[in-house]
Design a protein around this motif. Structure first.
Motif, PDB file in Angstrom:
ATOM      1  N   HIS A 159      37.817  20.729  28.196  1.00  0.00           N
ATOM      2  CA  HIS A 159      38.685  21.677  28.054  1.00  0.00           C
ATOM      3  C   HIS A 159      40.121  20.877  27.299  1.00  0.00           C
ATOM      4  O   HIS A 159      40.463  21.272  26.295  1.00  0.00           O
ATOM      5  N   ARG A 160      40.148  19.574  27.610  1.00  0.00           N
ATOM      6  CA  ARG A 160      41.536  18.875  27.029  1.00  0.00           C
ATOM      7  C   ARG A 160      40.970  18.365  25.717  1.00  0.00           C
ATOM      8  O   ARG A 160      42.063  18.149  24.784  1.00  0.00           O
ATOM      9  N   PHE A 161      40.128  17.793  25.343  1.00  0.00           N
ATOM     10  CA  PHE A 161      39.739  16.882  24.434  1.00  0.00           C
ATOM     11  C   PHE A 161      38.529  17.495  23.373  1.00  0.00           C
ATOM     12  O   PHE A 161      38.206  16.978  22.335  1.00  0.00           O
ATOM     13  N   ALA A 162      37.970  18.703  23.736  1.00  0.00           N
ATOM     14  CA  ALA A 162      37.228  19.371  22.904  1.00  0.00           C
ATOM     15  C   ALA A 162      35.769  18.414  22.915  1.00  0.00           C
ATOM     16  O   ALA A 162      35.385  18.534  21.636  1.00  0.00           O
ATOM     17  N   ALA A 163      35.453  17.583  23.835  1.00  0.00           N
ATOM     18  CA  ALA A 163      34.397  16.777  23.774  1.00  0.00           C
ATOM     19  C   ALA A 163      33.721  16.507  25.185  1.00  0.00           C
ATOM     20  O   ALA A 163      34.502  16.785  25.809  1.00  0.00           O
ATOM     21  N   SER A 164      32.516  16.138  24.983  1.00  0.00           N
ATOM     22  CA  SER A 164      31.979  15.986  26.248  1.00  0.00           C
ATOM     23  C   SER A 164      32.421  14.598  26.806  1.00  0.00           C
ATOM     24  O   SER A 164      32.707  13.625  26.077  1.00  0.00           O
ATOM     25  N   MET A 165      32.626  14.219  28.320  1.00  0.00           N
ATOM     26  CA  MET A 165      33.207  13.091  28.653  1.00  0.00           C
ATOM     27  C   MET A 165      32.473  11.923  28.815  1.00  0.00           C
ATOM     28  O   MET A 165      31.088  11.814  29.249  1.00  0.00           O
ATOM     29  N   PRO A 166      32.648  10.738  28.175  1.00  0.00           N
ATOM     30  CA  PRO A 166      31.940   9.632  28.117  1.00  0.00           C
ATOM     31  C   PRO A 166      31.816   9.145  29.783  1.00  0.00           C
ATOM     32  O   PRO A 166      32.451   9.460  30.397  1.00  0.00           O
ATOM     33  N   ALA A 167      30.644   8.400  29.740  1.00  0.00           N
ATOM     34  CA  ALA A 167      30.391   7.823  31.196  1.00  0.00           C
ATOM     35  C   ALA A 167      31.417   6.451  31.382  1.00  0.00           C
ATOM     36  O   ALA A 167      30.980   5.960  32.299  1.00  0.00           O
ATOM     37  N   ARG A 168      31.893   6.039  30.630  1.00  0.00           N
ATOM     38  CA  ARG A 168      32.584   4.913  30.563  1.00  0.00           C
ATOM     39  C   ARG A 168      34.026   4.956  30.303  1.00  0.00           C
ATOM     40  O   ARG A 168      34.506   6.070  29.884  1.00  0.00           O
ATOM     41  N   LEU A 169      34.786   3.968  30.701  1.00  0.00           N
ATOM     42  CA  LEU A 169      36.327   3.981  30.695  1.00  0.00           C
ATOM     43  C   LEU A 169      36.820   3.760  29.263  1.00  0.00           C
ATOM     44  O   LEU A 169      37.235   2.717  28.856  1.00  0.00           O
TER      45      LEU A 169
END
Ligand SMILES: [Zn+2]
Length: 332
Positions: A159-169
């Motif tokens: 929702h915030r970044f219009a991208a899927s969340m990476p699995a790393r930091l």
């Protein structure tokens, strides 16, 4: 100056009342009572009596969510985590850990319910203690695995970044983590403020070569200090726990909390490590207390009553000797 002490490990009223009278007589003006999930489940009315006994001898009372969800600081275990395994943090993409996720609506509901109980019990301030994300090292994962991939985080990140969340930091994930924790705490501060109770927010002390390694925590001290309802900004630079030189470490943390708090009209509250050492290390303890005083903080608190000598894992040696010296240094 407010001078306070943490109290934990006893729920028998007559003993607690005697200890509160002793603390007041020694010169303390405040007490922090831990209020764990176990207390919420089994000692809710008794906590109100213990708080009343504290008020009876003139002590101001802070209540902390001790170990709640393993998101807040403290040695207490979390039953919520055991009962809600699918609402906990998931690190490195696949590894569930024993810590609730601050993005999770169910956990947020639970903490609000805890806060209502804390307000009902008579707390003067709620002490939001070191909210932090789980550390991947605890489950044998590398530091870059510190990205929670639970369903709530993935939805919020998208929702915030219009991208899927990476699995790393990544930098974006690090920013996301700070934002989630900050908004979580701001929501809780507003919740108790609406019921007429102020908050203290205690943030992880800056550790590391650049003094900025508080990555699992909130990070943005100014945002918290500026939040309406925050009466005090706090930090707990425990020199022995973090294996840091007392003068520099405590002095730097005290200056940081003073500057952030005072810039936004909040009180600066500094915690001193009063456990986990013996009489031979009292010079280091006194150095730490002096560094805090010299920084000009508004409140000096110490963890904890009787140098924590009753709690084996804290490892205080000759606690009777340490406690007398702690009281002398902190309350004089
Ligand atoms: Zn999550």
């Amino acid at each position: 100056m407010t001078v306070g002490v943490a109290y934990f490990g006893n729920r028998i009223l007559r003993h607690a009342a005697a200890d509160m009278a002793d603390a007041a007589e020694r010169g303390f003006t405040g007490v922090l009572h831990t209020f764990s999930e176990h207390d919420l489940a089994h000692y809710r009315q008794q906590m109100a009596r213990i708080i009343a006994a504290s008020h009876d001898v003139g002590l101001q009372v802070q209540l902390s969510p001790w170990g709640l969800g393993h998101v807040f600081g403290g040695e207490a275990d979390s039953r919520w985590v055991a009962d809600n395994p699918r609402q906990c943090q998931v690190l490195g993409g696949t590894t569930p850990v024993s810590a609730a996720c601050p993005s999770n609506p169910g956990f947020r509901d639970f903490v609000r319910a805890w806060a209502d109980a804390a307000v009902d019990a008579g707390a003067d301030r709620i002490f939001w203690d070191e909210p932090a994300w789980a550390r991947p090292e605890t489950v044998g994962l590398p530091a870059h695995a510190a990205a929670c991939g639970c369903a709530s985080c993935r939805a919020a990140f998208a929702h915030r970044f219009a991208a899927s969340m990476p699995a790393r930091l990544t930098d974006e994930v690090a920013a996301f983590r700070r934002t989630v924790l900050t908004e979580f705490i701001q929501e809780l501060v507003a919740h108790v403020a609406a019921r007429g109770v102020a908050s203290t927010v205690c943030l992880l002390p800056p550790v590391g070569d650049d003094g900025a390694d508080d990555a699992p925590g909130v990070g943005d001290w100014a945002a918290i200090a500026a939040t309406p309802g925050v009466d005090a900004l706090a930090t707990a630079p425990y020199w022995k726990v973090f294996d840091q030189p007392p003068a520099q470490f405590v002095g730097a943390a005290a200056a940081r909390v003073r500057d952030a708090a005072h810039a936004h009209g909040a009180r600066a509250q500094l915690w001193q490590q009063g456990f986990g050492f013996g009489p031979d290390e009292l010079p280091d303890f006194r150095t730490a207390v002096r560094a805090g005083r010299d920084a000009g903080v508004d409140e000096l608190w110490v963890w904890g009553y009787e140098a924590g000598g009753h709690m084996s894992s804290l490892g205080t040696r000759e606690p009777e000797v340490v406690w007398e010296a702690v009281c002398d240094a902190v309350t004089r």
